[in-house]
Design a protein around this motif. Structure first.
Motif, PDB file in Angstrom:
ATOM      1  N   ARG A  26      44.612   0.518  25.895  1.00 34.31           N
ATOM      2  CA  ARG A  26      43.226   0.668  26.338  1.00 34.31           C
ATOM      3  C   ARG A  26      42.539   1.690  25.446  1.00 34.31           C
ATOM      4  O   ARG A  26      43.154   2.651  25.017  1.00 34.31           O
ATOM      5  CB  ARG A  26      43.178   1.165  27.791  1.00 34.31           C
ATOM      6  N   TYR A  27      41.268   1.510  25.187  1.00 36.28           N
ATOM      7  CA  TYR A  27      40.509   2.499  24.428  1.00 36.28           C
ATOM      8  C   TYR A  27      39.428   3.071  25.329  1.00 36.28           C
ATOM      9  O   TYR A  27      39.172   2.549  26.419  1.00 36.28           O
ATOM     10  CB  TYR A  27      39.956   1.906  23.127  1.00 36.28           C
ATOM     11  N   GLY A  28      38.837   4.159  24.900  1.00 38.58           N
ATOM     12  CA  GLY A  28      37.925   4.916  25.746  1.00 38.58           C
ATOM     13  C   GLY A  28      36.813   4.098  26.379  1.00 38.58           C
ATOM     14  O   GLY A  28      36.611   4.157  27.589  1.00 38.58           O
ATOM     15  N   LEU A  29      36.072   3.343  25.570  1.00 38.81           N
ATOM     16  CA  LEU A  29      34.950   2.568  26.101  1.00 38.81           C
ATOM     17  C   LEU A  29      35.439   1.522  27.099  1.00 38.81           C
ATOM     18  O   LEU A  29      34.780   1.253  28.106  1.00 38.81           O
ATOM     19  CB  LEU A  29      34.162   1.916  24.959  1.00 38.81           C
ATOM     20  N   PRO A  38      32.030   8.465  33.281  1.00 44.40           N
ATOM     21  CA  PRO A  38      31.421   8.773  31.991  1.00 44.40           C
ATOM     22  C   PRO A  38      32.445   9.275  30.974  1.00 44.40           C
ATOM     23  O   PRO A  38      33.531   9.735  31.339  1.00 44.40           O
ATOM     24  CB  PRO A  38      30.413   9.883  32.331  1.00 44.40           C
ATOM     25  N   SER A  39      32.084   9.201  29.701  1.00 44.70           N
ATOM     26  CA  SER A  39      32.990   9.625  28.630  1.00 44.70           C
ATOM     27  C   SER A  39      33.400  11.085  28.781  1.00 44.70           C
ATOM     28  O   SER A  39      34.528  11.451  28.470  1.00 44.70           O
ATOM     29  CB  SER A  39      32.354   9.395  27.258  1.00 44.70           C
ATOM     30  N   GLY A  40      32.503  11.923  29.291  1.00 41.94           N
ATOM     31  CA  GLY A  40      32.801  13.336  29.487  1.00 41.94           C
ATOM     32  C   GLY A  40      33.851  13.583  30.553  1.00 41.94           C
ATOM     33  O   GLY A  40      34.378  14.691  30.669  1.00 41.94           O
ATOM     34  N   ILE A  45      40.511  13.603  30.764  1.00 43.41           N
ATOM     35  CA  ILE A  45      41.629  13.074  31.549  1.00 43.41           C
ATOM     36  C   ILE A  45      42.687  12.502  30.621  1.00 43.41           C
ATOM     37  O   ILE A  45      43.892  12.747  30.800  1.00 43.41           O
ATOM     38  CB  ILE A  45      41.144  12.006  32.558  1.00 43.41           C
ATOM     39  N   LEU A  46      42.263  11.761  29.605  1.00 45.74           N
ATOM     40  CA  LEU A  46      43.220  11.183  28.656  1.00 45.74           C
ATOM     41  C   LEU A  46      43.991  12.279  27.924  1.00 45.74           C
ATOM     42  O   LEU A  46      45.196  12.144  27.700  1.00 45.74           O
ATOM     43  CB  LEU A  46      42.499  10.266  27.672  1.00 45.74           C
ATOM     44  N   VAL A  47      43.320  13.369  27.581  1.00 42.18           N
ATOM     45  CA  VAL A  47      43.998  14.494  26.926  1.00 42.18           C
ATOM     46  C   VAL A  47      45.059  15.075  27.856  1.00 42.18           C
ATOM     47  O   VAL A  47      46.194  15.314  27.451  1.00 42.18           O
ATOM     48  CB  VAL A  47      42.985  15.579  26.486  1.00 42.18           C
TER      49      VAL A  47
END
Length: 109
Positions: A26-29, A38-40, A45-47
């Motif tokens: 999976r990628y961010g978008l 939202p991306s923020g 979370i991914l980190v």
């Protein structure tokens, strides 16, 4: 690298998106669309999930000019992450389910 991840509602949504197809990268978008977050919120979370060893990340190997877009960074659950995500979401589901009691009878009006 610690294994502790505080499973907030947002983290649970990200984990649920991964668990929808555990083998998928999976990628961010993609995760933003799947979770509505939202991306923020997604990227921190991914980190945290990566630092805990729950996800791995890798850059897509493409020619950005030929593809007409930049390379994507893909994330995938690790074997440990898959197991932990399932346990955490099951526990969360259990906590959120109404208590069931054999002595409880439905009320009638």
């Amino acid at each position: 690298m610690g294994n502790d991840v505080r499973v907030t509602t947002a983290v649970a949504r990200v984990l649920a998106a991964f668990l929808a197809d555990p083998a998928a990268e999976r990628y961010g978008l993609d995760l933003i669309g799947a979770t509505g977050l939202p991306s923020g919120t997604i990227y921190p979370i991914l980190v945290r999930l990566e630092q805990a060893g729950w996800v791995d990340r890798a850059w897509e190997e493409i020619d950005p000019v030929a593809a007409g877009r930049p390379a994507r960074r893909y994330y995938r659950l690790t074997a440990d992450g898959l197991a932990r995500a399932r346990v955490e979401l099951a526990a969360l589901h259990q906590q959120l389910s109404p208590a069931r009691s054999a002595n409880t009878k439905p009320r009638t009006a």
